[in-house]
Design a protein around this motif. Structure first.
Motif, short mmCIF file in Angstrom:
data_model
loop_
_atom_site.label_atom_id
_atom_site.label_comp_id
_atom_site.label_asym_id
_atom_site.label_seq_id
_atom_site.Cartn_x
_atom_site.Cartn_y
_atom_site.Cartn_z
N GLY A 251 0.83 -1.20 0.00
CA GLY A 251 0.00 0.00 0.00
C GLY A 251 0.87 1.25 0.00
N VAL A 252 0.40 2.28 0.69
CA VAL A 252 1.12 3.56 0.71
C VAL A 252 2.40 3.41 1.52
N VAL A 253 3.50 3.96 0.99
CA VAL A 253 4.77 3.94 1.71
C VAL A 253 4.62 4.73 3.01
N LYS A 254 5.08 4.16 4.11
CA LYS A 254 4.98 4.83 5.40
C LYS A 254 5.94 6.03 5.43
N ARG A 255 5.42 7.17 5.87
CA ARG A 255 6.24 8.38 5.97
C ARG A 255 6.05 9.01 7.34
N GLU A 256 7.14 9.61 7.85
CA GLU A 256 7.09 10.31 9.13
C GLU A 256 7.99 11.55 9.06
N VAL A 257 7.63 12.57 9.84
CA VAL A 257 8.51 13.73 9.98
C VAL A 257 9.67 13.33 10.88
N VAL A 258 10.88 13.52 10.38
CA VAL A 258 12.08 13.12 11.12
C VAL A 258 12.81 14.31 11.74
N GLN A 259 12.46 15.52 11.28
CA GLN A 259 13.11 16.71 11.84
C GLN A 259 12.34 17.95 11.40
N VAL A 260 12.29 18.93 12.29
CA VAL A 260 11.75 20.25 11.93
C VAL A 260 12.90 21.23 12.05
N ILE A 261 13.19 21.92 10.96
CA ILE A 261 14.30 22.88 10.94
C ILE A 261 13.71 24.28 11.04
N THR A 262 14.20 25.06 12.00
CA THR A 262 13.71 26.41 12.23
C THR A 262 14.91 27.36 12.24
N PRO A 263 14.67 28.68 12.19
CA PRO A 263 15.80 29.62 12.21
C PRO A 263 16.73 29.43 13.40
N GLY A 264 16.19 28.98 14.53
CA GLY A 264 17.02 28.82 15.72
C GLY A 264 17.61 27.44 15.90
N THR A 265 17.22 26.46 15.02
CA THR A 265 17.71 25.08 15.20
C THR A 265 18.48 24.58 13.99
N VAL A 266 19.00 25.50 13.18
CA VAL A 266 19.76 25.10 12.00
C VAL A 266 21.06 24.44 12.44
N VAL A 267 21.34 23.27 11.90
CA VAL A 267 22.57 22.56 12.23
C VAL A 267 23.52 22.59 11.02
N ASP A 268 23.01 22.21 9.85
CA ASP A 268 23.82 22.29 8.64
C ASP A 268 23.71 23.71 8.11
N SER A 269 24.42 24.63 8.80
CA SER A 269 24.22 26.05 8.55
C SER A 269 25.06 26.53 7.37
N SER A 270 24.52 27.52 6.67
CA SER A 270 25.28 28.18 5.61
C SER A 270 26.03 29.39 6.17
N LYS A 271 25.87 29.64 7.50
CA LYS A 271 26.59 30.74 8.13
C LYS A 271 28.08 30.41 8.20
N PRO A 272 28.93 31.46 8.29
CA PRO A 272 30.36 31.19 8.52
C PRO A 272 30.55 30.39 9.81
N ASP A 273 31.59 29.54 9.83
CA ASP A 273 31.82 28.68 10.98
C ASP A 273 32.05 29.47 12.26
N SER A 274 32.48 30.72 12.14
CA SER A 274 32.82 31.49 13.32
C SER A 274 31.61 32.15 13.98
N GLU A 275 30.42 31.92 13.46
CA GLU A 275 29.23 32.54 14.03
C GLU A 275 28.37 31.51 14.76
N ASN A 276 27.89 31.91 15.93
CA ASN A 276 26.92 31.09 16.65
C ASN A 276 25.52 31.34 16.09
N ASN A 277 24.65 30.34 16.27
CA ASN A 277 23.23 30.51 15.93
C ASN A 277 22.43 30.17 17.18
N PHE A 278 22.04 31.21 17.92
CA PHE A 278 21.40 30.99 19.20
C PHE A 278 19.88 30.93 19.08
#
Length: 850
Positions: free
Chosen positions: A100-127
Motif C-alpha cells: 500500500g502507501v509507503v509509510k512516511r514520518e517527519v524526522v526533523q523540523v528545521i527552524t531559524p534557531g535550530t539550523v545545524v547544517d548552517s550556511s553561516k560562517p563557521d565562526s558565528e553562533n546561531n542561538f
C-alpha cells in the motif's frame, strides 16, 4: 476536497500536515521532496521554482511544487533564512517492499534557531532563545544547537530581555508564557523574531541540575522541550545549563555595541572595519567564535583579566614557539561542530578523519605549551586531552580516501576487520578467476571468440554465437536465447558469481555496520571533545591577542583600584589600521580622581567622535585581556559602557532621532554607576537650540552630582563650557585647529580648554558647498555673533532664556540687505491717533527690542 476524493498518498500528506501547520512540509516521494496546496504556492514564489498541479484534469487540481532530494539543503536554507520552519517527512520503508502507501514520518523540523547544517560562517553562533516569566522576573535561556552551549539567566524588566536577545542576535524565541500584545509587537514586529509557543517543560535532571531559579528552570526546560520536539533525537552533545548574570561582564546594550563597531561595521554590516576584524588572527573556527564572545562580553573580574594578560605576555616572550603553535593550530578542525554531528547522527567518514587529524595535532600543541615552561599555561596544558584511544581507532579503521557517503563501501581500512578483508579478496580475485575460466573453456571447447559477460538480469554467462553452438560443451547449461546467440552458465561460474555477489553485498553492509559502531564509539567521547575544544579555542584566541599586539604595537594596560584613568598617546586601533599608522594622530586621555567629566568642544570632522570611541575600544580591549593601542595605559575596571553616538530614526517603532537619543541617554543616566563609562556625542541637537542646550546642561549636572560616572561629553553648545566654573569635577578640552589666511586645518589633537569657535562654515566648504552660499552664510554668522546672547550655562541654575524670533523671521537667507524688524514696527505706528503716553510706551518697547 473531501476525503473520499483524495488518494491514500494525499490523505497521508494531510494527516501529517495537520500536526505542522506553521511549517513548510517537504514530503518525500521518490527522488523529490514535494509540497502541496498553500505550501506549494508560497514555496514556488520564495524559492523561484515551478508551480504545477496534481490531477490537472480534476475540477480542483492540487497545487504542487518539488525540489530534488539531493539538493534539498539549499532550498531549505533559503526558507529558514527567510524566517520559516521546514518539516522533513521521509519514507520510512523501501517502496519495493511496502504494502500500500509507503509509510512516511517527519524526522526533523528545521527552524531559524535550530539550523545545524548552517550556511553561516563557521565562526558565528546561531542561538535559539527561550523566555518565561514568573514572580515578576523573566527567565531567559539560550542554546547553540551546533556547539551545545546552554546558558540561563534572570532579568528584571522587558527592556533588558530585548537587549540581551539583540546581543545574542537570536532569530527565534520560544515562549513559555502568554505574551502581552505590547511585548509581542516589540519581539515580532520591531525585532522580526520568529515566536514559537511551548507550554510544557522537559524535565532533564542531567542538563538542568541545581542552581537555577524557578523562572530559569522553566525557561530552560521549555527550551529543551522545543529542541527535542523539533529534532526528534537524543542530543548527547548538549552541555549542562549554566547560570550567568549580565552584571558578571562589562555591560553594553545593543546600540552601544553597534555604534562602536564591535563585531561588524555598523554602516556596511561587514566584518571589515570592526574590532573583530582587527583582533581576528585566530586559526580555527572555534577560536573565531570564542573571540566574538569575548568581544561581546569583556570581563569585570580583575583576576581573570590578568590571567589572560599573563598568557598573552608568555606568547609574546616566546616568538618561535608561538610560530610553531600557529602552524599546529592550522591543522585543527572544528571539533565542536564535529561532536554535534556525531550527536545528530550526521557524521560521515570525512568528519571522523578531520577529528583524528585534530587529535593528531594535540600532542604537538601540548608539547609546545609545555616547552614554554610557564605556570600561567599549566591549566591549558592539563586540558589538552589527546584522547589517543579515539584517534587510534579512527586512524586504524577509516581509509584516508574514504568518500562522504556511508552506504557505498570503500570506507574501512584493509586489515581492520577479517571478514571484510575476506570479502575484498573474493571481489578482487574473483575477476581473475573468471578470466582464467574464460581462457580455460575457450581452449577446451575450441570456440575462439568465447567470452564471459555480465548483466543484472542474467548475471555472469558465456556468450556463444549461433555459428559456434555445435561446439558448446555438455556441462554448459542454457540461461537465455537471443536472435544471433545464446547465453550459457556452468556450476563453477555460478559458484564464483555467488561468492562475488555475496561478497560485494555483504562487504558494503559490513562496512556500514563497522562505520556505525565507530561513530557510536566516538559518541562516548563528546564531553571530552568539547572540553578539548574549549582549551584549543582559548589558546587560539590568546595567541591571536599576542599576534595583534605585535603587529599593532599594543601595550599591556595596568588596572588601578582608584577611579583614575590615564592613557598616554592612545589610538583607535581599527581606524589606525584602516588609515595607516602614518596618518593617525594619537591622543592622550586623562581623567584623574578629581575629574569625572570632559566637555569636548571643537568643529565637526575634527575627531571628537574618534577620540570618544578610542576610549571605549581601549577599555573593551583591556577588559577582554588584550593589550591596548597606546604608549601606556592605567585604567579602573568599568562595570558598563553607555554610548549615545550617531543615533538615527527608528521608523519601525515610530521614534524620531531625538526620541532615540533621549531614550539612550535615559538608559545611561538611570543605569550607570560611578564605575561606569558614559560617552555622549552632540546630545540635544535634535530639538530647538535652547531646549537642546538646557537638556544638555541638565544631563551634565545630573551625571556630575548624582551618577559620578567617568564621562566624555562632546558638544557644539560652546555656552556649556562655562560649567567648568560651577562643576568642580568637569574640565574643558577641545580639538585644536590651525587657521591661516582664512584656511582652517583640523589637527585632530585634543588640548585643554574650550574651543573658541565652531568652524561649521569651513566644514561646509570642505563638503563643496557653492561659494556664494558660503559667503552669504559668513555674513549671516557675523551679524548673529554681533547680537548679545545670554548663555544658559552662565550659572548652575540659569534663567529661562528669553524667547527670540527665529533667524528665518529676522532675515531672508537670500535677501540683499536684511531689514531690522523694528523699522516695520515704526512704520505701523499711527502717531496722530495716539496719546503721548501710548507713544512713550511704544518707543520703550522698540528700544527693548533693539
Amino acid at each position: 476536497m473531501t476525503a473520499d476524493k483524495l488518494s491514500p498518498g494525499m490523505q497521508q500528506y494531510l494527516d501529517i500536515k495537520q500536526h505542522y501547520p506553521d511549517a513548510f512540509l517537504l514530503f518525500r516521494m521518490g527522488d523529490f521532496y514535494e509540497l502541496f496546496y498553500d505550501d506549494a504556492v508560497n514555496a514556488a514564489q520564495i524559492l523561484e521554482i515551478s508551480l504545477t498541479s496534481r490531477n490537472k484534469n480534476a475540477e480542483n487540481p492540487i497545487p504542487m511544487a518539488g525540489v530534488p532530494y539531493h539538493s534539498a539543503q539549499q532550498y531549505i536554507d533559503v526558507l529558514v533564512e527567510s524566517g520559516y520552519k521546514v518539516a522533513i517527512a521521509e519514507q520510512m520503508e523501501d517502496p519495493k517492499e511496502a504494502k500500500g502507501v509507503v509509510k512516511r514520518e517527519v524526522v526533523q523540523v528545521i527552524t531559524p534557531g535550530t539550523v545545524v547544517d548552517s550556511s553561516k560562517p563557521d565562526s558565528e553562533n546561531n542561538f535559539l532563545a527561550a523566555l518565561d516569566r514568573a514572580d515578576g522576573l523573566y527567565g531567559l535561556a539560550y542554546m547553540d544547537l551546533v556547539t551545545g552551549e546552554f546558558q540561563v539567566t534572570s532579568l528584571s524588566d522587558f527592556a533588558l530581555v530585548c537587549g540581551e536577545i539583540r546581543n545574542l542576535r537570536a532569530r527565534e524565541v520560544v515562549l513559555g508564557y502568554e505574551l502581552p500584545e505590547a511585548e509581542e509587537q516589540v519581539l515580532a514586529g520591531q525585532m522580526n523574531l520568529l515566536l514559537s509557543q511551548v507550554d510544557q517543560a522537559l524535565e532533564d535532571v542531567q542538563l538542568l541540575g541545581d542552581g537555577l531559579s524557578k523562572t530559569e528552570h522553566q525557561a530552560a526546560g521549555k527550551l529543551l522541550e522545543y529542541v527535542h520536539r523539533t529534532q526528534m533525537r537524543e542530543l548527547s552533545h548538549l552541555k549542562k545549563a549554566h547560570h550567568y548574570e549580565i552584571r558578571d561582564f562589562l555591560q553594553m546594550d545593543y546600540a552601544s555595541k553597534a555604534s562602536l563597531d564591535l563585531t561588524e561595521n555598523a554602516r556596511t554590516g561587514k566584518k571589515h572595519g570592526s574590532l573583530y576584524w582587527l583582533m581576528d588572527e585566530t586559526k580555527t573556527a572555534m577560536g573565531g567564535r570564542l573571540l566574538r564572545a569575548w568581544i561581546q562580553q569583556p570581563l569585570i573580574d580583575r583576576k581573570r583579566i590578568v590571567r589572560r594578560q599573563n598568557i598573552v605576555q608568555d606568547f609574546l616572550d616566546h616568538f618561535f614557539e608561538r610560530s610553531d603553535l600557529t602552524e599546529s593550530l592550522k591543522g585543527v578542525y572544528d571539533i565542536e561542530r564535529l561532536a554535534s554531528r556525531v550527536s545528530f547522527g550526521k557524521t560521515n567518514p570525512k568528519d571522523l578523519l578531520q577529528l583524528a587529524a585534530t587529535l593528531g595535532n594535540v600532542p604537538q600543541i601540548k608539547a609546545i605549551l609545555q616547552g614554554m615552561d610557564s605556570p600561567h599555561l599549566a591549566g591549558l596544558v592539563e586540558q589538552m586531552d589527546e584522547i589517543p584511544e579515539l584517534a587510534g581507532l579512527i586512524d586504524a579503521a577509516i581509509s584516508p580516501d574514504a568518500p562522504h557517503v556511508i552506504t557505498e563501501g570503500n570506507i574501512i581500512q584493509t586489515g581492520f576487520d577479517e571478514r571484510l578483508d575476506k570479502y575484498r579478496v573474493i571481489m578482487r580475485d574473483g575477476t581473475g578467476w573468471i578470466a582464467d575460466m574464460e581462457s580455460k573453456e575457450r581452449e577446451a571447447s575450441g570456440i575462439s571468440n568465447l567470452k564471459i559477460e555480465y548483466n543484472k538480469k542474467d548475471g555472469y554467462y558465456f556468450h556463444v554465437t549461433n555459428s559456434q553452438l555445435a561446439r558448446v560443451p555438455s556441462h554448459f547449461f542454457r540461461k537465455a536465447t537471443l536472435k544471433n546467440s545464446e547465453r550459457f552458465g556452468t556450476e563453477e561460474l555460478a559458484r564464483i558469481e555467488g561468492e562475488m555477489l555475496e561478497a560485494r553485498e555483504k562487504s558494503a553492509n559490513l562496512e556500514y555496520e563497522i562505520f556505525m559502531r565507530i561513530r557510536e564509539e566516538a559518541g562516548k567521547y563528546i564531553q571530552r571533545l568539547q572540553s578539548l575544544a574549549t582549551a584549543l579555542a582559548t589558546v587560539d584566541v590568546l595567541q591571536s591577542f599576542a599576534a595583534v599586539a605585535e603587529q599593532q604595537h599594543l601595550v599591556r594596560p595596568d588596572f588601578t583600584e582608584e577611579r583614575e584613568l590615564r592613557i598616554e598617546k592612545g589610538r583607535h586601533a581599527v581606524v589606525e589600521k584602516v588609515m595607516g599608522a602614518q596618518s593617525y594622530i594619537p591622543n592622550s586621555i586623562v581623567l584623574d580622581a578629581a575629574t569625572d567629566i570632559q566637555l569636548i568642544t571643537g568643529p565637526n570632522m575634527s575627531g571628537k567622535s574618534t577620540y570618544m570611541r578610542q576610549l571605549a575600544i581601549i577599555v573593551i580591549m583591556a577588559q577582554m585581556g588584550s593589550y591596548v593601542p597606546a604608549e601606556s595605559a592605567s585604567l579602573p575596571i568599568f562595570d558598563a559602557i553607555f554610548t549615545r553616538i550617531g543615533a538615527a530614526d527608528d521608523l519601525v517603532s515610530g521614534q524620531s532621532t531625538f526620541m532615540v537619543e533621549m531614550m539612550e541617554a535615559n538608559r545611561a543616566i538611570r543605569q550607570a554607576s560611578q564605575h561606569s563609562l558614559i560617552l555622549f556625542d552632540e546630545l540635544g541637537r535634535g530639538t530647538a537650540t535652547y531646549d537642546g542646550m538646557a537638556l544638555a546642561q541638565a544631563i551634565i549636572e545630573y551625571i556630575h552630582d548624582r551618577t559620578g560616572a567617568k564621562t566624555l561629553f562632546a558638544t557644539h553648545y560652546h555656552e556649556l563650557t562655562d560649567l567648568e566654573h560651577s562643576l568642580n569635577r568637569l574640565e574643558n578640552v577641545h580639538v585644536a585647529t590651525l587657521e591661516k589666511d582664512g584656511q582652517v586645518t583640523f589637527l585632530h589633537k585634543i588640548e585643554p580648554g574650550p574651543a573658541d569657535k565652531s568652524y561649521g562654515i569651513h566644514v561646509a566648504k570642505i563638503a563643496g558647498m557653492p561659494e556664494d552660499l558660503l559667503e552669504r552664510a559668513d555674513s549671516i554668522l557675523t551679524m548673529l555673533e554681533g547680537q548679545d546672547r545670554q548663555s544658559p550655562a552662565a550659572s548652575p541654575n540659569p534663567p529661562t532664556p528669553a524667547v527670540r524670533p527665529q533667524v528665518s523671521e529676522q532675515i531672508s537667507l537670500f535677501a540683499e540687505e536684511p531689514e531690522n524688524p523694528v523699522l516695520e514696527d515704526l512704520r505701523q505706528l499711527d502717531l496722530y491717533n495716539m496719546t503721548p503716553l501710548e507713544v512713550l510706551t511704544a518707543v520703550a518697547e522698540m528700544k527693548k527690542k533693539l
